[in-house]
Design a protein around this motif. Sequence first.
Motif, PDB file in Angstrom:
ATOM      1  N   SER A 102       0.844  -1.187   0.000  1.00 36.60           N
ATOM      2  CA  SER A 102       0.000   0.000   0.000  1.00 36.60           C
ATOM      3  C   SER A 102       0.883   1.241   0.000  1.00 36.60           C
ATOM      4  O   SER A 102       2.099   1.154   0.213  1.00 36.60           O
ATOM      5  CB  SER A 102      -0.935   0.019   1.219  1.00 36.60           C
ATOM      6  OG  SER A 102      -0.177   0.073   2.423  1.00 36.60           O
ATOM      7  N   GLN A 192      -8.172   1.638  -6.047  1.00 37.73           N
ATOM      8  CA  GLN A 192      -8.441   0.812  -4.865  1.00 37.73           C
ATOM      9  C   GLN A 192      -9.942   0.612  -4.602  1.00 37.73           C
ATOM     10  O   GLN A 192     -10.323   0.205  -3.498  1.00 37.73           O
ATOM     11  CB  GLN A 192      -7.770   1.412  -3.624  1.00 37.73           C
ATOM     12  CG  GLN A 192      -6.260   1.221  -3.587  1.00 37.73           C
ATOM     13  CD  GLN A 192      -5.863  -0.232  -3.434  1.00 37.73           C
ATOM     14  OE1 GLN A 192      -6.129  -0.874  -2.424  1.00 37.73           O
ATOM     15  NE2 GLN A 192      -5.235  -0.783  -4.457  1.00 37.73           N
ATOM     16  N   GLY A 195     -10.520  -3.480  -4.674  1.00 32.71           N
ATOM     17  CA  GLY A 195      -9.576  -4.347  -3.989  1.00 32.71           C
ATOM     18  C   GLY A 195      -8.275  -4.430  -4.772  1.00 32.71           C
ATOM     19  O   GLY A 195      -7.933  -3.513  -5.529  1.00 32.71           O
ATOM     20  N   ASP A 196      -7.546  -5.512  -4.617  1.00 32.26           N
ATOM     21  CA  ASP A 196      -6.260  -5.694  -5.277  1.00 32.26           C
ATOM     22  C   ASP A 196      -6.439  -6.411  -6.608  1.00 32.26           C
ATOM     23  O   ASP A 196      -7.039  -7.495  -6.660  1.00 32.26           O
ATOM     24  CB  ASP A 196      -5.317  -6.517  -4.393  1.00 32.26           C
ATOM     25  CG  ASP A 196      -5.007  -5.834  -3.072  1.00 32.26           C
ATOM     26  OD1 ASP A 196      -4.888  -4.597  -3.075  1.00 32.26           O
ATOM     27  OD2 ASP A 196      -4.897  -6.539  -2.051  1.00 32.26           O
ATOM     28  N   SER A 224      -8.898  -9.448  -5.566  1.00 31.75           N
ATOM     29  CA  SER A 224      -9.094  -9.970  -4.218  1.00 31.75           C
ATOM     30  C   SER A 224      -9.238  -8.806  -3.244  1.00 31.75           C
ATOM     31  O   SER A 224      -8.594  -7.767  -3.423  1.00 31.75           O
ATOM     32  CB  SER A 224      -7.924 -10.856  -3.790  1.00 31.75           C
ATOM     33  OG  SER A 224      -8.093 -11.313  -2.458  1.00 31.75           O
ATOM     34  N   THR A 225     -10.068  -8.996  -2.241  1.00 32.77           N
ATOM     35  CA  THR A 225     -10.217  -7.984  -1.189  1.00 32.77           C
ATOM     36  C   THR A 225      -9.685  -8.475   0.151  1.00 32.77           C
ATOM     37  O   THR A 225      -9.803  -7.769   1.150  1.00 32.77           O
ATOM     38  CB  THR A 225     -11.702  -7.593  -1.033  1.00 32.77           C
ATOM     39  OG1 THR A 225     -12.468  -8.775  -0.734  1.00 32.77           O
ATOM     40  CG2 THR A 225     -12.242  -6.959  -2.307  1.00 32.77           C
ATOM     41  N   ASP A 226      -9.093  -9.664   0.157  1.00 33.13           N
ATOM     42  CA  ASP A 226      -8.587 -10.221   1.422  1.00 33.13           C
ATOM     43  C   ASP A 226      -7.188 -10.815   1.273  1.00 33.13           C
ATOM     44  O   ASP A 226      -6.865 -11.836   1.873  1.00 33.13           O
ATOM     45  CB  ASP A 226      -9.551 -11.269   1.968  1.00 33.13           C
ATOM     46  CG  ASP A 226      -9.844 -12.385   0.978  1.00 33.13           C
ATOM     47  OD1 ASP A 226      -9.136 -12.480  -0.051  1.00 33.13           O
ATOM     48  OD2 ASP A 226     -10.802 -13.153   1.215  1.00 33.13           O
ATOM     49  N   GLY A 227      -6.363 -10.165   0.446  1.00 35.76           N
ATOM     50  CA  GLY A 227      -4.986 -10.616   0.307  1.00 35.76           C
ATOM     51  C   GLY A 227      -4.817 -11.878  -0.499  1.00 35.76           C
ATOM     52  O   GLY A 227      -3.782 -12.550  -0.378  1.00 35.76           O
ATOM     53  N   VAL A 229      -6.873 -14.596  -0.423  1.00 36.82           N
ATOM     54  CA  VAL A 229      -7.529 -15.785   0.158  1.00 36.82           C
ATOM     55  C   VAL A 229      -8.712 -16.187  -0.714  1.00 36.82           C
ATOM     56  O   VAL A 229      -8.901 -17.362  -1.047  1.00 36.82           O
ATOM     57  CB  VAL A 229      -7.990 -15.510   1.603  1.00 36.82           C
ATOM     58  CG1 VAL A 229      -8.727 -16.724   2.160  1.00 36.82           C
ATOM     59  CG2 VAL A 229      -6.791 -15.161   2.477  1.00 36.82           C
ATOM     60  N   THR A 230      -9.529 -15.219  -1.093  1.00 38.85           N
ATOM     61  CA  THR A 230     -10.608 -15.453  -2.042  1.00 38.85           C
ATOM     62  C   THR A 230     -10.460 -14.467  -3.196  1.00 38.85           C
ATOM     63  O   THR A 230      -9.939 -13.359  -3.013  1.00 38.85           O
ATOM     64  CB  THR A 230     -11.996 -15.262  -1.395  1.00 38.85           C
ATOM     65  OG1 THR A 230     -12.106 -13.917  -0.892  1.00 38.85           O
ATOM     66  CG2 THR A 230     -12.196 -16.244  -0.253  1.00 38.85           C
ATOM     67  N   THR A 231     -10.890 -14.870  -4.379  1.00 36.67           N
ATOM     68  CA  THR A 231     -10.737 -14.023  -5.560  1.00 36.67           C
ATOM     69  C   THR A 231     -12.041 -13.970  -6.348  1.00 36.67           C
ATOM     70  O   THR A 231     -12.937 -14.797  -6.165  1.00 36.67           O
ATOM     71  CB  THR A 231      -9.625 -14.549  -6.490  1.00 36.67           C
ATOM     72  OG1 THR A 231      -9.969 -15.868  -6.941  1.00 36.67           O
ATOM     73  CG2 THR A 231      -8.293 -14.591  -5.774  1.00 36.67           C
TER      74      THR A 231
END
Length: 272
Positions: A102, A192, A195-196, A224-227, A229-231
């Motif tokens: 970030s 942003q 997410g990413d 992904s919005t949680d690094g 983990v889920t996409t």
Amino acid sequence: ARSSTHAPDNPSKASTQTITRTDMKRAMLLSITTCLLSLGYLNGAHGFAVVSQSLRIQHPPQQRQRQLSMALGDFTVELEKPLGIVLEECEAGSASGVQIASLVKDGTAANSGQVASGEVLLAIQDTDVSTSGFDSVMDLLVEAESPVTLTMSDGLGRMDIANNLLKRLTPQQAMLTDSVVRAAVKAVRKSQRLGDLLRVEIIIGSGFRDDDTKCLVRFFAIFSTDGGVTTYSCNVSATGVVMEDGSIDVVALSCAKDEGLGQTIDLIVEDA
């Protein structure tokens, strides 16, 4: 592991390296047709891949020369310290380099508009850190004098292009398509709002106007919005215009999340 690069300022100037846009364009244009033919781009045998060029960087006599491989998606920036960048390992627990997690709001990097989250750090000044561990990178950043020259990559690597589309493109149009997609990815990452953006899955559309100086692209990207983990997948549409200096200005950008459900987010709206 994450850490902010808020190192103390050093008023002395460090030696820097630069690669001009003209140098990069000349090197790529000299071998573009040969590279595309040899890799099967023109007959659709392969997806559109990154073409690397070895460029010799010219330094003043007191500075040493080094060979640097610059691929599509690689670029250099010069930033004053403190940088305002939060870094993380590309792969946790391994010496696989670091990437931008970030940017600090209103920090040097954020205000420059030149870098975005998800981009990978390749070199600090003239030291290759593409396979360095997190601690080694942080030590170099702390020791580096201001301003710091960073060589970065957008981290996209090879980008596949649909074969039916690739067959219709000239080598120059294929290069422009690649450039507009990369510019669109940077704009999405800087916003942003979704997410990413982790990677581009495939480029499925490309059109041209105004003597091939305006390019409209369409591609699928993974977010992904949680690094990670889920996409989830988005259908991204963008329009890029080639500026006088060869850079790409993204004038329209929209992302359709879960296509078919009507969830379209307009990030940039083109002026009428």
